[in-house]
Design an enzyme around this catalytic site. Structure first.
Site, PDB file in Angstrom:
ATOM      1  N   ALA A  60      35.245  30.448  98.933  1.00 46.48           N
ATOM      2  CA  ALA A  60      35.430  31.782  99.499  1.00 46.48           C
ATOM      3  C   ALA A  60      35.851  31.588 100.946  1.00 46.48           C
ATOM      4  CB  ALA A  60      34.126  32.555  99.408  1.00 46.48           C
TER       5      ALA A  60
ATOM      6  N   GLY B 108      33.468  28.782  95.858  1.00 49.03           N
ATOM      7  CA  GLY B 108      34.179  29.726  94.994  1.00 49.03           C
ATOM      8  C   GLY B 108      35.341  29.077  94.246  1.00 49.03           C
TER       9      GLY B 108
ATOM     10  N   GLU C  49      33.814  27.415  91.329  1.00 47.36           N
ATOM     11  CA  GLU C  49      33.416  28.506  90.426  1.00 47.36           C
ATOM     12  C   GLU C  49      34.630  29.072  89.685  1.00 47.36           C
ATOM     13  OE1 GLU C  49      31.398  30.264  93.785  1.00 47.36           O
ATOM     14  OE2 GLU C  49      29.531  30.345  92.656  1.00 47.36           O
TER      15      GLU C  49
ATOM     16  N   GLU D  21      27.673  25.669  99.421  1.00 50.94           N
ATOM     17  CA  GLU D  21      27.139  26.885 100.043  1.00 50.94           C
ATOM     18  C   GLU D  21      25.867  26.629 100.846  1.00 50.94           C
ATOM     19  OE1 GLU D  21      28.264  26.665  96.958  1.00 50.94           O
ATOM     20  OE2 GLU D  21      29.563  28.376  96.536  1.00 50.94           O
TER      21      GLU D  21
HETATM   22  N1  DAK Z   1      37.372  29.374 104.264  1.00 46.81           N
HETATM   23  C1  DAK Z   1      38.229  29.620 105.292  1.00 46.81           C
HETATM   24  N2  DAK Z   1      38.999  28.672 105.852  1.00 46.81           N
HETATM   25  C2  DAK Z   1      38.911  27.422 105.358  1.00 46.81           C
HETATM   26  C3  DAK Z   1      38.039  27.099 104.276  1.00 46.81           C
HETATM   27  C4  DAK Z   1      37.241  28.145 103.712  1.00 46.81           C
HETATM   28  N3  DAK Z   1      36.425  27.963 102.674  1.00 46.81           N
HETATM   29  N4  DAK Z   1      38.164  25.781 104.007  1.00 46.81           N
HETATM   30  C5  DAK Z   1      39.084  25.306 104.880  1.00 46.81           C
HETATM   31  N5  DAK Z   1      39.537  26.289 105.686  1.00 46.81           N
HETATM   32  C6  DAK Z   1      40.531  26.190 106.753  1.00 46.81           C
HETATM   33  C7  DAK Z   1      39.971  25.415 107.945  1.00 46.81           C
HETATM   34  O1  DAK Z   1      39.212  26.294 108.769  1.00 46.81           O
HETATM   35  C8  DAK Z   1      41.256  24.951 108.614  1.00 46.81           C
HETATM   36  O2  DAK Z   1      41.810  26.025 109.341  1.00 46.81           O
HETATM   37  P1  DAK Z   1      42.461  25.757 110.822  1.00 46.81           P
HETATM   38  O3  DAK Z   1      41.383  25.096 111.606  1.00 46.81           O
HETATM   39  O4  DAK Z   1      43.637  24.841 110.546  1.00 46.81           O
HETATM   40  O5  DAK Z   1      42.853  27.126 111.290  1.00 46.81           O
HETATM   41  C9  DAK Z   1      42.178  24.675 107.442  1.00 46.81           C
HETATM   42  O6  DAK Z   1      41.628  25.403 106.320  1.00 46.81           O
HETATM   43  C10 DAK Z   1      42.229  23.210 107.053  1.00 46.81           C
HETATM   44  O7  DAK Z   1      40.892  22.757 106.870  1.00 46.81           O
HETATM   45  P2  DAK Z   1      40.295  21.477 107.645  1.00 46.81           P
HETATM   46  O8  DAK Z   1      41.008  21.239 108.929  1.00 46.81           O
HETATM   47  O9  DAK Z   1      38.821  21.654 107.680  1.00 46.81           O
HETATM   48  O10 DAK Z   1      40.698  20.318 106.637  1.00 46.81           O
HETATM   49  P3  DAK Z   1      39.931  18.930 106.405  1.00 46.81           P
HETATM   50  O11 DAK Z   1      40.844  18.120 105.551  1.00 46.81           O
HETATM   51  O12 DAK Z   1      39.476  18.347 107.699  1.00 46.81           O
HETATM   52  O13 DAK Z   1      38.623  19.311 105.569  1.00 46.81           O
HETATM   53  C11 DAK Z   1      37.385  20.435 103.800  1.00 46.81           C
HETATM   54  C12 DAK Z   1      38.757  19.822 104.280  1.00 46.81           C
HETATM   55  C13 DAK Z   1      37.621  21.113 102.472  1.00 46.81           C
HETATM   56  C14 DAK Z   1      36.366  19.300 103.634  1.00 46.81           C
HETATM   57  C15 DAK Z   1      36.875  21.423 104.886  1.00 46.81           C
HETATM   58  O14 DAK Z   1      37.941  22.330 105.202  1.00 46.81           O
HETATM   59  C16 DAK Z   1      35.681  22.207 104.440  1.00 46.81           C
HETATM   60  O15 DAK Z   1      34.563  21.726 104.408  1.00 46.81           O
HETATM   61  N6  DAK Z   1      35.934  23.509 104.110  1.00 46.81           N
HETATM   62  C17 DAK Z   1      34.869  24.411 103.766  1.00 46.81           C
HETATM   63  C18 DAK Z   1      34.493  24.196 102.345  1.00 46.81           C
HETATM   64  C19 DAK Z   1      33.346  25.089 101.955  1.00 46.81           C
HETATM   65  O16 DAK Z   1      32.274  25.068 102.556  1.00 46.81           O
HETATM   66  N7  DAK Z   1      33.582  25.870 100.913  1.00 46.81           N
HETATM   67  C20 DAK Z   1      32.604  26.759 100.392  1.00 46.81           C
HETATM   68  C21 DAK Z   1      32.808  28.057 101.040  1.00 46.81           C
HETATM   69  S1  DAK Z   1      31.416  29.085 100.688  1.00 46.81           S
HETATM   70  C22 DAK Z   1      28.689  35.204  98.197  1.00 46.81           C
HETATM   71  C23 DAK Z   1      30.005  35.263  97.821  1.00 46.81           C
HETATM   72  C24 DAK Z   1      30.713  34.107  97.702  1.00 46.81           C
HETATM   73  C25 DAK Z   1      30.132  32.910  97.979  1.00 46.81           C
HETATM   74  C26 DAK Z   1      28.814  32.860  98.350  1.00 46.81           C
HETATM   75  C27 DAK Z   1      28.103  33.996  98.438  1.00 46.81           C
HETATM   76  N8  DAK Z   1      27.998  36.385  98.372  1.00 46.81           N
HETATM   77  C28 DAK Z   1      28.652  37.440  99.070  1.00 46.81           C
HETATM   78  C29 DAK Z   1      26.583  36.437  98.125  1.00 46.81           C
HETATM   79  C30 DAK Z   1      30.930  31.730  97.963  1.00 46.81           C
HETATM   80  C31 DAK Z   1      30.831  30.900  99.001  1.00 46.81           C
HETATM   81  C32 DAK Z   1      31.747  29.808  99.226  1.00 46.81           C
HETATM   82  O17 DAK Z   1      32.665  29.515  98.501  1.00 46.81           O
END
Ligand code: DAK
Length: 260
Positions: free
Chosen positions: A66, A111, A114, A134
């Site tokens: 997400a 997400g 998922e 998450e």
């Molecule tokens: N959201 C927004 N932007 C993201 C992103 C994300 N999930 N993942 C990456 N980006 C963006 C980064 O901010 C970066 O943007 P700039 O800095 O260039 O502006 C760009 O994509 C490239 O990412 P990185 O520079 O970080 O790239 P790396 O190769 O260094 O790292 C990575 C890749 C995938 C390891 C890293 O980007 C990372 O850890 N990303 C976050 C992954 C993550 O935590 N995903 C889970 C998100 S939470 C709910 C509803 C939904 C959900 C939960 C609850 N409710 C409302 C109850 C679901 C939650 C999730 O999915």
């Protein structure tokens, strides 16, 4: 139809839906989910489309979750609406009357994992990584991760992935049953299209009812699920595809299914 966040291409009986926000690793915000929702409805209604492939744009990510920046601005009520939207769209994909293949070309996190799990079949590139991170953000999985992962893999393994937020590589995902195949990155789309066209050449109504039998049967006890299977088996006898399939076999020719 023009889209801001996705691409939809049709090739024979296969449609490819690409989440197209590579600058944020294809993270899902509400607008993207609404576009996926609409595109999936259109593909479901198009009789020429028999199989759908979902993938992510760019080299790095399937979907990195997400959209965290988008979520950071949500009030609790908006967050609940967002979770409901995600769950509704993923539920629609899961129960779509056509098979859906996830071509996981890179990060499938939160997400994104998922979304892949809502598809019927997952094929990963060697570069793919899966995880439910998450808990690193103080969140819990909101688009069905606590439920679908636990149903797809051993609950102990699912809990370890959900509790640690650690990523697993494609080969580990295959070993635990999260993905069916791991292929070199450059072969991923050709592999998925070939799988899709094999499925598309089978009786479309039979494939549709098979998906229904499996999905609905998983929610029933065995006795009821077998009765449901028998009902669907009877239903398929009313189709011209069944007549064509059996006549083609007896005439030693390839069947020409119409999906009727
Ligand atoms: N959201 C927004 N932007 C993201 C992103 C994300 N999930 N993942 C990456 N980006 C963006 C980064 O901010 C970066 O943007 P700039 O800095 O260039 O502006 C760009 O994509 C490239 O990412 P990185 O520079 O970080 O790239 P790396 O190769 O260094 O790292 C990575 C890749 C995938 C390891 C890293 O980007 C990372 O850890 N990303 C976050 C992954 C993550 O935590 N995903 C889970 C998100 S939470 C709910 C509803 C939904 C959900 C939960 C609850 N409710 C409302 C109850 C679901 C939650 C999730 O999915």
């Amino acid at each position: 139809m023009s889209w801001n966040n996705i691409l939809v291409e049709k090739d024979g009986h296969t449609a490819v839906l690409t989440v197209n926000r590579p600058q944020v690793l294809n993270a899902l915000n509400a607008e993207t989910l609404l576009e996926i929702d609409k595109a999936v409805d259109e593909l479901a209604a198009d009789p020429a489309v028999r199989v759908i492939i979902i993938t992510g744009a760019g080299e790095k990510a399937f979907v990195a979750g997400a959209d965290i920046a988008f979520m950071s601005k949500l009030t609790p009520l908006e967050a609940r609406d967002f979770a409901r939207l995600g769950q509704r769209v993923l539920g629609k994909i899961e129960n779509l009357p056509k098979p859906v293949i996830a071509a996981v070309n890179g990060y499938a996190l939160g997400g994104g994992c998922e979304l892949a799990m809502a598809c019927d079949i997952r094929v990963a590139s060697e570069k793919a990584k899966f995880g439910q991170p998450e808990v690193n953000l103080g969140l819990i999985a909101g688009f069905g991760g606590t439920q679908r992962l636990t149903r797809l893999v051993n609950p102990g393994i699912a809990k370890e992935i959900l509790f640690t937020g650690d990523m697993i590589d494609a080969e580990t995902a295959r070993r635990i049953g999260l993905v069916n195949h791991v292929v070199p990155a450059e072969e991923l789309m050709a592999f998925c299209k070939s799988l899709a066209s094999r499925i598309a050449s089978r009786g479309p109504v039979a494939v549709r009812l098979t998906k229904e039998a499996v999905n609905e049967g998983l929610e029933m006890d065995l006795e009821k699920a077998l009765a449901h299977e028998a009902d669907l088996f009877g239903l398929v006898f009313a189709t011209s595809d069944r007549e064509e399939g059996i006549s083609a076999f007896l005439a030693k020719r390839q069947p020409q299914f119409q999906g009727k």
